[in-house]
Design a protein around this motif. Structure first.
Motif, PDB file in Angstrom:
ATOM      1  N   VAL A 113       0.850  -1.184   0.000  1.00 34.07           N
ATOM      2  CA  VAL A 113       0.000   0.000   0.000  1.00 34.07           C
ATOM      3  C   VAL A 113       0.884   1.232   0.000  1.00 34.07           C
ATOM      4  O   VAL A 113       1.812   1.343   0.811  1.00 34.07           O
ATOM      5  CB  VAL A 113      -0.944   0.027   1.222  1.00 34.07           C
ATOM      6  N   ILE A 114       0.596   2.137  -0.933  1.00 36.14           N
ATOM      7  CA  ILE A 114       1.316   3.406  -1.030  1.00 36.14           C
ATOM      8  C   ILE A 114       0.319   4.501  -0.676  1.00 36.14           C
ATOM      9  O   ILE A 114      -0.728   4.627  -1.322  1.00 36.14           O
ATOM     10  CB  ILE A 114       1.860   3.620  -2.456  1.00 36.14           C
ATOM     11  N   SER A 115       0.619   5.284   0.359  1.00 36.39           N
ATOM     12  CA  SER A 115      -0.313   6.308   0.839  1.00 36.39           C
ATOM     13  C   SER A 115       0.270   7.697   0.595  1.00 36.39           C
ATOM     14  O   SER A 115       1.116   8.161   1.360  1.00 36.39           O
ATOM     15  CB  SER A 115      -0.598   6.111   2.326  1.00 36.39           C
ATOM     16  N   PRO A 116      -0.169   8.377  -0.472  1.00 41.98           N
ATOM     17  CA  PRO A 116       0.311   9.739  -0.720  1.00 41.98           C
ATOM     18  C   PRO A 116      -0.267  10.707   0.310  1.00 41.98           C
ATOM     19  O   PRO A 116      -1.447  10.622   0.667  1.00 41.98           O
ATOM     20  CB  PRO A 116      -0.213  10.066  -2.122  1.00 41.98           C
ATOM     21  N   ALA A 117       0.568  11.633   0.768  1.00 39.78           N
ATOM     22  CA  ALA A 117       0.107  12.631   1.740  1.00 39.78           C
ATOM     23  C   ALA A 117       0.991  13.859   1.648  1.00 39.78           C
ATOM     24  O   ALA A 117       2.213  13.749   1.571  1.00 39.78           O
ATOM     25  CB  ALA A 117       0.143  12.063   3.159  1.00 39.78           C
ATOM     26  N   GLY A 118       0.368  15.018   1.656  1.00 41.72           N
ATOM     27  CA  GLY A 118       1.121  16.252   1.735  1.00 41.72           C
ATOM     28  C   GLY A 118       1.667  16.439   3.135  1.00 41.72           C
ATOM     29  O   GLY A 118       1.151  15.844   4.092  1.00 41.72           O
ATOM     30  N   PRO A 119       2.720  17.275   3.295  1.00 44.42           N
ATOM     31  CA  PRO A 119       3.370  17.406   4.602  1.00 44.42           C
ATOM     32  C   PRO A 119       2.655  18.363   5.546  1.00 44.42           C
ATOM     33  O   PRO A 119       3.300  19.082   6.313  1.00 44.42           O
ATOM     34  CB  PRO A 119       4.763  17.932   4.225  1.00 44.42           C
ATOM     35  N   THR A 146       3.991  14.023  -0.774  1.00 44.24           N
ATOM     36  CA  THR A 146       3.702  14.717  -2.026  1.00 44.24           C
ATOM     37  C   THR A 146       3.555  16.213  -1.780  1.00 44.24           C
ATOM     38  O   THR A 146       3.357  16.655  -0.636  1.00 44.24           O
ATOM     39  CB  THR A 146       2.409  14.193  -2.669  1.00 44.24           C
ATOM     40  N   ARG A 147       3.649  16.977  -2.872  1.00 44.73           N
ATOM     41  CA  ARG A 147       3.487  18.432  -2.825  1.00 44.73           C
ATOM     42  C   ARG A 147       4.403  19.065  -1.781  1.00 44.73           C
ATOM     43  O   ARG A 147       4.009  19.980  -1.061  1.00 44.73           O
ATOM     44  CB  ARG A 147       2.026  18.815  -2.547  1.00 44.73           C
TER      45      ARG A 147
END
Length: 208
Positions: A113-119, A146-147
């Motif tokens: 599972v890859i969970s993209p999340a901004g900081p 991300t971002r």
């Protein structure tokens, strides 16, 4: 499933899941991978929209795409059928941000599972809800930052530190904030995959 199946999943909308799934599919295809992308985000259907826009131009996608919705039955049998039909050797599934019931279905078949999340806390604060579904099944879960304004520094550095302290695996690759590269190319074949090439390399190396 015998075919590697990676979920791009985060129980929050707008964390760049669809963009990450699509760019990662392009990067994997560049590396000779035969990829099936399943759009299981039945609320927004971002992958389907992107693919449809490309098809209108007459351009062929270098990966397979299939759209799923709950009215089509359970997700796992659908993915299995699509894999048999396409004979793809790798599967990416884009899971909707507000669909924990879908994540519960497909995580049972996932290899990662890859969970993209901004900081920022608004996104990082949703990781525990995602992990609460994934981790009991013993599936490796990694956070993709991300971002990020500056890769390796500032908010990204602080988020990595806090996530690591909280027991999360955080991918080395960070996706920088770059609207022209990652957002304004929606519905096209990107000429520049940016940091997603590094992401593909990191994930494939980790798998090996």
């Amino acid at each position: 499933m015998e075919t590697p199946l990676w979920l791009v999943a985060m129980l929050k909308g707008g964390s760049r899941k669809s963009t990450s799934a699509i760019f990662l599919a392009f990067a994997l295809a560049e590396r000779g991978e035969d990829v099936l992308v399943v759009d299981a985000d039945h609320g927004t259907q971002g992958v389907t929209d992107w693919a449809t826009r490309i098809h209108v131009t007459g351009t062929l996608l270098p990966w397979h795409v299939a759209q799923w919705s709950p009215r089509m039955g359970l997700l796992v049998p659908f993915v299995q059928q699509q894999q048999r039909e396409t004979k793809a050797r790798r599967i990416l599934v884009d899971v909707g941000g507000e669909a924990p019931e879908v994540l519960r279905q497909i995580v049972l078949a996932a290899t990662r599972v890859i969970s993209p999340a901004g900081p920022e806390q608004g996104e990082l604060g949703r990781l525990p809800a995602t992990a609460a579904i994934v981790k009991p099944e013993g599936v490796p879960m990694s956070v993709l930052l991300t971002r990020v304004p500056v890769r390796g520094g500032g908010a990204a550095r602080d988020a990595r530190r806090d996530l690591t302290a909280g027991g999360y695996d955080v991918l080395v690759t960070e996706i920088e904030q770059n609207r022209a590269r990652y957002a304004d190319v929606w519905g096209t074949v990107p000429a520049d995959l940016g940091s997603y090439g590094d992401l593909a390399d990191e994930l494939l190396k980790g798998e090996g």
